[in-house]
Design a protein around this motif. Structure first.
Motif, PDB file in Angstrom:
ATOM      1  N   TYR A 163      -5.041   9.087  23.177  1.00 34.76           N
ATOM      2  CA  TYR A 163      -5.358   7.759  22.624  1.00 34.76           C
ATOM      3  C   TYR A 163      -4.080   7.137  22.093  1.00 34.76           C
ATOM      4  CZ  TYR A 163      -8.265   4.126  20.493  1.00 34.76           C
ATOM      5  OH  TYR A 163      -8.863   2.930  20.169  1.00 34.76           O
ATOM      6  N   ASN A 164      -3.627   6.091  22.765  1.00 35.34           N
ATOM      7  CA  ASN A 164      -2.434   5.381  22.327  1.00 35.34           C
ATOM      8  C   ASN A 164      -2.622   3.904  22.654  1.00 35.34           C
ATOM      9  OD1 ASN A 164       0.187   5.076  21.234  1.00 35.34           O
ATOM     10  ND2 ASN A 164       1.052   5.049  23.285  1.00 35.34           N
ATOM     11  N   ALA A 165      -2.925   3.109  21.642  1.00 32.89           N
ATOM     12  CA  ALA A 165      -3.258   1.700  21.852  1.00 32.89           C
ATOM     13  C   ALA A 165      -2.161   0.805  21.297  1.00 32.89           C
ATOM     14  CB  ALA A 165      -4.594   1.374  21.178  1.00 32.89           C
ATOM     15  N   ALA A 166      -1.859  -0.257  22.012  1.00 37.20           N
ATOM     16  CA  ALA A 166      -0.890  -1.252  21.553  1.00 37.20           C
ATOM     17  C   ALA A 166      -1.519  -2.117  20.466  1.00 37.20           C
ATOM     18  CB  ALA A 166      -0.441  -2.114  22.719  1.00 37.20           C
ATOM     19  N   ASN A 167      -0.713  -2.527  19.497  1.00 40.92           N
ATOM     20  CA  ASN A 167      -1.204  -3.418  18.433  1.00 40.92           C
ATOM     21  C   ASN A 167      -0.050  -4.239  17.862  1.00 40.92           C
ATOM     22  OD1 ASN A 167       0.061  -1.252  17.147  1.00 40.92           O
ATOM     23  ND2 ASN A 167      -1.270  -1.350  15.365  1.00 40.92           N
ATOM     24  N   THR A 168       0.671  -4.903  18.737  1.00 42.23           N
ATOM     25  CA  THR A 168       1.890  -5.600  18.296  1.00 42.23           C
ATOM     26  C   THR A 168       1.696  -7.092  18.060  1.00 42.23           C
ATOM     27  OG1 THR A 168       2.591  -5.972  20.597  1.00 42.23           O
ATOM     28  CG2 THR A 168       3.336  -3.937  19.513  1.00 42.23           C
ATOM     29  N   ARG A 169       0.690  -7.708  18.668  1.00 41.46           N
ATOM     30  CA  ARG A 169       0.632  -9.172  18.656  1.00 41.46           C
ATOM     31  C   ARG A 169       0.365  -9.728  17.256  1.00 41.46           C
ATOM     32  NH1 ARG A 169      -2.256 -11.884  23.684  1.00 41.46           N
ATOM     33  NH2 ARG A 169      -0.850 -13.532  22.945  1.00 41.46           N
ATOM     34  N   LEU A 170      -0.483  -9.081  16.487  1.00 46.08           N
ATOM     35  CA  LEU A 170      -0.725  -9.548  15.123  1.00 46.08           C
ATOM     36  C   LEU A 170       0.470  -9.259  14.210  1.00 46.08           C
ATOM     37  CD1 LEU A 170      -4.477  -8.619  14.898  1.00 46.08           C
ATOM     38  CD2 LEU A 170      -3.551 -10.903  14.483  1.00 46.08           C
ATOM     39  N   ARG A 171       1.134  -8.147  14.427  1.00 44.92           N
ATOM     40  CA  ARG A 171       2.349  -7.867  13.671  1.00 44.92           C
ATOM     41  C   ARG A 171       3.415  -8.912  13.977  1.00 44.92           C
ATOM     42  NH1 ARG A 171       3.026  -2.381  11.636  1.00 44.92           N
ATOM     43  NH2 ARG A 171       1.161  -1.138  12.033  1.00 44.92           N
ATOM     44  N   ASP A 172       3.488  -9.324  15.243  1.00 43.71           N
ATOM     45  CA  ASP A 172       4.458 -10.353  15.614  1.00 43.71           C
ATOM     46  C   ASP A 172       4.168 -11.679  14.909  1.00 43.71           C
ATOM     47  OD1 ASP A 172       5.714  -8.551  17.262  1.00 43.71           O
ATOM     48  OD2 ASP A 172       4.792  -9.289  19.108  1.00 43.71           O
ATOM     49  N   LEU A 173       2.880 -11.925  14.585  1.00 45.25           N
ATOM     50  CA  LEU A 173       2.511 -13.146  13.867  1.00 45.25           C
ATOM     51  C   LEU A 173       2.738 -13.030  12.368  1.00 45.25           C
ATOM     52  CD1 LEU A 173      -0.787 -14.225  15.684  1.00 45.25           C
ATOM     53  CD2 LEU A 173       1.505 -15.208  15.946  1.00 45.25           C
ATOM     54  N   GLY A 174       3.085 -11.827  11.890  1.00 50.15           N
ATOM     55  CA  GLY A 174       3.417 -11.681  10.486  1.00 50.15           C
ATOM     56  C   GLY A 174       2.540 -10.751   9.680  1.00 50.15           C
ATOM     57  N   LEU A 175       1.659  -9.983  10.320  1.00 48.37           N
ATOM     58  CA  LEU A 175       0.801  -9.065   9.576  1.00 48.37           C
ATOM     59  C   LEU A 175       1.636  -8.042   8.815  1.00 48.37           C
ATOM     60  CD1 LEU A 175      -2.017  -7.910   8.881  1.00 48.37           C
ATOM     61  CD2 LEU A 175      -1.820  -6.487  10.942  1.00 48.37           C
ATOM     62  N   GLN A 176       1.370  -7.911   7.502  1.00 48.34           N
ATOM     63  CA  GLN A 176       1.998  -6.899   6.652  1.00 48.34           C
ATOM     64  C   GLN A 176       0.912  -5.896   6.264  1.00 48.34           C
ATOM     65  OE1 GLN A 176       5.334  -6.875   5.925  1.00 48.34           O
ATOM     66  NE2 GLN A 176       5.514  -8.653   7.282  1.00 48.34           N
ATOM     67  N   PRO A 177       0.795  -4.799   7.002  1.00 44.99           N
ATOM     68  CA  PRO A 177      -0.373  -3.932   6.834  1.00 44.99           C
ATOM     69  C   PRO A 177      -0.362  -3.088   5.565  1.00 44.99           C
ATOM     70  CG  PRO A 177       1.128  -3.010   8.463  1.00 44.99           C
ATOM     71  CD  PRO A 177       1.669  -4.365   8.106  1.00 44.99           C
ATOM     72  N   HIS A 178      -1.576  -2.778   5.113  1.00 46.94           N
ATOM     73  CA  HIS A 178      -1.792  -1.743   4.107  1.00 46.94           C
ATOM     74  C   HIS A 178      -2.111  -0.448   4.865  1.00 46.94           C
ATOM     75  CE1 HIS A 178      -2.839  -5.580   2.184  1.00 46.94           C
ATOM     76  NE2 HIS A 178      -2.451  -5.037   1.045  1.00 46.94           N
ATOM     77  N   PHE A 179      -1.810   0.684   4.240  1.00 43.59           N
ATOM     78  CA  PHE A 179      -2.032   1.952   4.920  1.00 43.59           C
ATOM     79  C   PHE A 179      -2.958   2.849   4.109  1.00 43.59           C
ATOM     80  CE2 PHE A 179       2.177   0.576   6.516  1.00 43.59           C
ATOM     81  CZ  PHE A 179       1.833   0.440   7.856  1.00 43.59           C
ATOM     82  N   LEU A 180      -3.645   3.713   4.811  1.00 43.81           N
ATOM     83  CA  LEU A 180      -4.636   4.581   4.176  1.00 43.81           C
ATOM     84  C   LEU A 180      -3.994   5.454   3.101  1.00 43.81           C
ATOM     85  CD1 LEU A 180      -7.685   5.299   4.469  1.00 43.81           C
ATOM     86  CD2 LEU A 180      -6.977   7.227   5.878  1.00 43.81           C
ATOM     87  N   SER A 181      -2.750   5.816   3.285  1.00 45.77           N
ATOM     88  CA  SER A 181      -2.066   6.682   2.325  1.00 45.77           C
ATOM     89  C   SER A 181      -1.718   5.973   1.021  1.00 45.77           C
ATOM     90  CB  SER A 181      -0.779   7.238   2.948  1.00 45.77           C
ATOM     91  OG  SER A 181       0.092   6.174   3.321  1.00 45.77           O
ATOM     92  N   ASP A 182      -1.832   4.633   1.005  1.00 44.30           N
ATOM     93  CA  ASP A 182      -1.440   3.869  -0.183  1.00 44.30           C
ATOM     94  C   ASP A 182      -2.530   3.891  -1.249  1.00 44.30           C
ATOM     95  OD1 ASP A 182       0.902   3.281   1.153  1.00 44.30           O
ATOM     96  OD2 ASP A 182       0.202   1.324   1.845  1.00 44.30           O
ATOM     97  N   THR A 183      -2.924   5.077  -1.669  1.00 49.48           N
ATOM     98  CA  THR A 183      -3.935   5.304  -2.728  1.00 49.48           C
ATOM     99  C   THR A 183      -5.283   4.675  -2.406  1.00 49.48           C
ATOM    100  OG1 THR A 183      -3.406   3.351  -4.102  1.00 49.48           O
ATOM    101  CG2 THR A 183      -2.068   5.337  -4.457  1.00 49.48           C
TER     102      THR A 183
END
Length: 386
Positions: A334-354
């Motif tokens: 399982y390896n899915a691309a997910n670049t288009r929203l990041r290219d628009l400026g998405l600043q993600p939160h991550f599960l490890s961030d408490t």
């Protein structure tokens, strides 16, 4: 921007309405409250108590001074939907208004037929209403990463360029949905793509991964604004179930080997993705696809992460493997691309961030509402009945 949110009473629809209203957009929501009715049908309920849509809209007006319009009706009722689109005249529509559970669609023939009729008919009605009354409106449709299945090649964002017998073309990525619900989403995508080609509509299909979390900046303002938290075996996600099981002192139930891998994202990132799509609309005649997730996890890894987070609260959460009620690969590439929203400026939160700790605190606050009988799987993919 005038934005109409379909399914605005739901887990994602309501926080999206709050977020876009807070951002200064003119927002209206429409819902037929079917999701609340399905809780009654299944004998389940949200872990978090949720107010009626009328109460939540009123509370938001009192807190923010902003008004969210409210319409009650069924998308399968074309007279209602046509009048809504004509009279509200949206510049954008965010479409969450569908039956969203794979297990619900697999209960029996009746639920499978309902899911496909409800989802496909509602979306098709919307496409006709937009073409007739708001042809320049941008449709942002909630799709699902589950449309793709688990192919043994990388998953691209909606399209794939292939060379066959010396000729090359860019074509829609092949779909291998895993339930009648996911099949309905595939049919939606095909219908929307077709209407963009032949009618010149504009649409963004957000193929979303599994969403986690219950708090957004707007919801944090007042408990009356809270959205739902599902943990039952039909509408709840595996991660939600693990979190509630840990607090309830129950084993974390992993289906099969637990190697099933999917994309995940924080609820705050869902809101950001929708807003980014709205602020950067598709062109007339364009059907574009964004894969909407930020991280990939397998189910066994999620259970281990919840067990570790629970230990910080002095909770021992053993893991139990159950026979898998679904027909799916339990170990796969399982390896899915997910670049288009990041290219628009998405600043993600991550599960490890408490995140797990913060959600565990919410679960602990409402632990008296936990019903352990809702944990066990009740829908078998291999069973066919009327």
């Amino acid at each position: 921007m005038r934005i109409l949110i379909l399914g605005g009473d739901g887990y994602l629809g309501w926080p999206t309405a709050l977020h876009l209203s807070q951002r200064g957009h003119e927002v209206a929501v429409a819902d037929n409250f079917a999701r609340r009715a399905w809780d009654h049908e299944l004998g389940a309920e949200s872990l978090t108590p949720i107010r009626s849509l009328h109460e939540r809209v009123a509370a938001w007006r009192n807190i923010s001074g902003r008004t969210i319009g409210m319409f009650v009706g069924d998308l399968c009722d074309y007279a209602f939907l046509e009048a809504l689109v004509r009279d509200f005249a949206p510049e954008a529509v965010v479409h969450f208004g569908e039956q969203r559970s794979a297990p619900y669609s697999m209960i029996d023939r009746r639920h499978a037929v309902f899911t496909q009729q409800n989802n496909i008919t509602g979306t098709l009605n919307l496409l006709y209403a937009l073409a007739e009354h708001a042809p320049d409106c941008h449709l942002v449709k909630l799709g699902t990463m589950g449309e793709y299945g688990t192919p043994n090649i990388d998953i691209e964002e909606g399209y794939i360029t292939i060379t066959h017998k010396g000729r090359t073309d860019t074509l829609p990525y092949p779909k291998q949905p895993g339930s009648f619900y996911h099949l309905s989403k595939v049919h939606d995508s095909h219908n929307i793509h077709f209407c963009c080609r032949v009618w010149g509509l504009r649409a963004t299909d957000l193929n979303q991964g599994v969403v986690y979390g219950v708090d957004t900046p707007e919801i944090a303002l007042d408990e009356r604004l809270r959205t739902r938290f599902d943990y039952d075996a039909v509408f709840g996600t595996a991660l939600n179930r693990f979190l509630v099981q840990a607090v309830a002192g129950e084993p974390l139930t992993v289906y099969g080997k637990g190697g099933q891998t999917r994309g995940f994202l924080d609820i705050r990132d869902t809101l950001a993705c929708v807003e980014l799509a709205l602020l950067h609309p598709a062109e007339r005649g364009e059907f574009r696809v964004f894969n909407q997730f930020t991280e990939q996890f397998d189910v066994a890894g999620l259970a281990a992460a919840v067990r570790e987070a629970a230990q910080a609260f002095g909770i021992d959460a053993p893991i139990e493997h159950l026979p898998n009620p679904r027909v799916e690969r339990e170990e796969h590439y399982y390896n899915a691309a997910n670049t288009r929203l990041r290219d628009l400026g998405l600043q993600p939160h991550f599960l490890s961030d408490t995140l797990l700790e913060s959600v565990l605190r919410v679960v602990m606050r409402y632990r008296d509402r936990i019903r352990p009988e809702l944990f066990r799987p009740a829908v078998d993919w291999r069973r066919t009945q009327n």
